[in-house]
Design an enzyme around this catalytic site. Structure first.
Site, short mmCIF file in Angstrom:
data_model
loop_
_atom_site.label_atom_id
_atom_site.label_comp_id
_atom_site.label_asym_id
_atom_site.label_seq_id
_atom_site.Cartn_x
_atom_site.Cartn_y
_atom_site.Cartn_z
CE LYS A 10 0.82 1.30 4.46
NZ LYS A 10 1.52 2.55 4.86
CB ALA A 97 11.47 -2.38 8.04
N GLY A 98 9.44 -0.97 5.27
CA GLY A 98 9.50 0.12 4.31
C GLY A 98 8.31 1.06 4.32
N GLY A 102 4.09 -4.43 4.38
CA GLY A 102 4.43 -5.79 4.00
C GLY A 102 4.07 -6.81 5.07
CB SER A 104 -0.21 -5.06 7.48
OG SER A 104 0.22 -4.32 8.61
CB ALA A 105 0.66 -7.53 2.78
CG ASP A 137 -1.12 -0.08 8.12
OD1 ASP A 137 -1.96 0.79 8.39
OD2 ASP A 137 0.09 0.16 7.99
#
Length: 299
Positions: A10, A97-98, A102, A104-105, A137
């Site tokens: 996202k 960690a961006g 990721g 949460s996905a 998220d």
């Protein structure tokens, strides 16, 4: 038998942050847009719950029960009174960690995959309730598309999107902790009157029209000053993208990935090439939006 689910990254085209609440969280007006960078989560029956991971920066992904995918499997199993005896394998392509959700996905992907594998029969509402328990998220990772998140970001209202938006993402040399960025937000906001977060009507209208110029004029991220305070070099990446012709440049969520809205696919290639040779980032990716939420690929 195994089940594989694909889940999107996202970008936050608006992230309005309220003052810290008594519980330590912040009220948000969080406009999510799912983009076409994906992880794939595969669950297979096993003797016990275990997690493996492959892909870029996979060594940074926790493989114990703190992993959101493992927690998702455990949460659904507990509700059904069964053991979460599955092997969860994550094929990562979303930056770790961006600031692109990721983890949460992966939680949403594992939840949908386990519900399918176990034939657990959880409704969409129950899955979203479990997602909200897992993290702010996670519900959007299940839903995808575009949505306004309120509360901690977990209460979603789906949004209309009238076209395709093209993005370039620049991955930084190191990660940023979301809790650390919120703490820095609180430090920078100390003594200030923080308004209640509300969605920008101009931004919602730009999404509905599919107008990249209008969206570029309306994007915002209240966490960006905190991210830049902790990671000042991100300002050089943002400047490089703007110089290359991006319509808008912002930190994605809590960072440190930086996001660049461009006019079309051709512009994305040009901006990506410029960022890649700028020396200000580790890796560059292009993607379009919106993308579907968690989707079963095979079962």
């Amino acid at each position: 038998m195994s089940v594989t689910v694909r889940v999107p990254a996202k970008v936050n085209v608006q992230l309005a942050v309220g003052a810290a609440r008594a519980d330590g969280f912040h009220d948000l007006a969080n406009v999510f847009l799912a983009v076409g960078l994906h992880d794939e989560v595969t669950v297979t029956p096993a003797d016990e719950l275990r997690v493996t991971c492959e892909g870029p920066d996979a060594d940074q992904v926790p493989l114990d029960r703190t992993n959101l995918a493992a927690r998702a499997a455990g949460a659904l199993a507990e509700r059904r009174g069964i053991e979460p005896a599955v092997h969860i394998h994550i094929a990562k392509d979303i930056p770790v960690a961006g600031g692109m959700a990721g983890g949460s996905a992966d939680g949403a992907g594992a939840l949908l995959a386990c519900n399918t594998l176990w034939q657990a029969g959880a409704s969409r509402a129950e899955l979203l309730a479990i997602c909200a328990e897992l993290g702010s998220d996670v519900p959007f990772s299940l839903v995808g598309g575009a949505a306004l998140g309120t509360g901690r970001g977990e209460r979603l209202t789906t949004l209309e999107v009238g076209g395709t938006f093209h993005w370039v993402f620049a991955m930084a040399e190191r990660g940023l902790s979301t809790p650390a960025v919120f703490r820095e937000f609180d430090r920078l906001a100390e003594g200030l009157d923080i308004p209640e977060p509300v969605a920008s009507q101009e931004l919602l209208g730009a999404l509905a029209k599919g107008d990249p110029d209008a969206l570029a004029a309306a994007v915002s991220n209240d966490l960006q000053p905190a991210a830049l305070s902790l990671f000042p070099e991100l300002a050089d990446t943002l400047a490089a993208g703007r110089t290359a012709g991006a319509l808008a440049a912002l930190v994605s969520g809590s960072g440190p990935t930086t996001a660049f809205l461009v006019r079309d696919a051709e512009s994305a290639v040009k901006v990506a090439e410029a960022l890649g040779s700028s020396g200000t980032c580790r890796k560059v990716r292009t993607a379009s939006a919106p993308a579907p939420g968690a989707t079963v690929l095979s079962a």
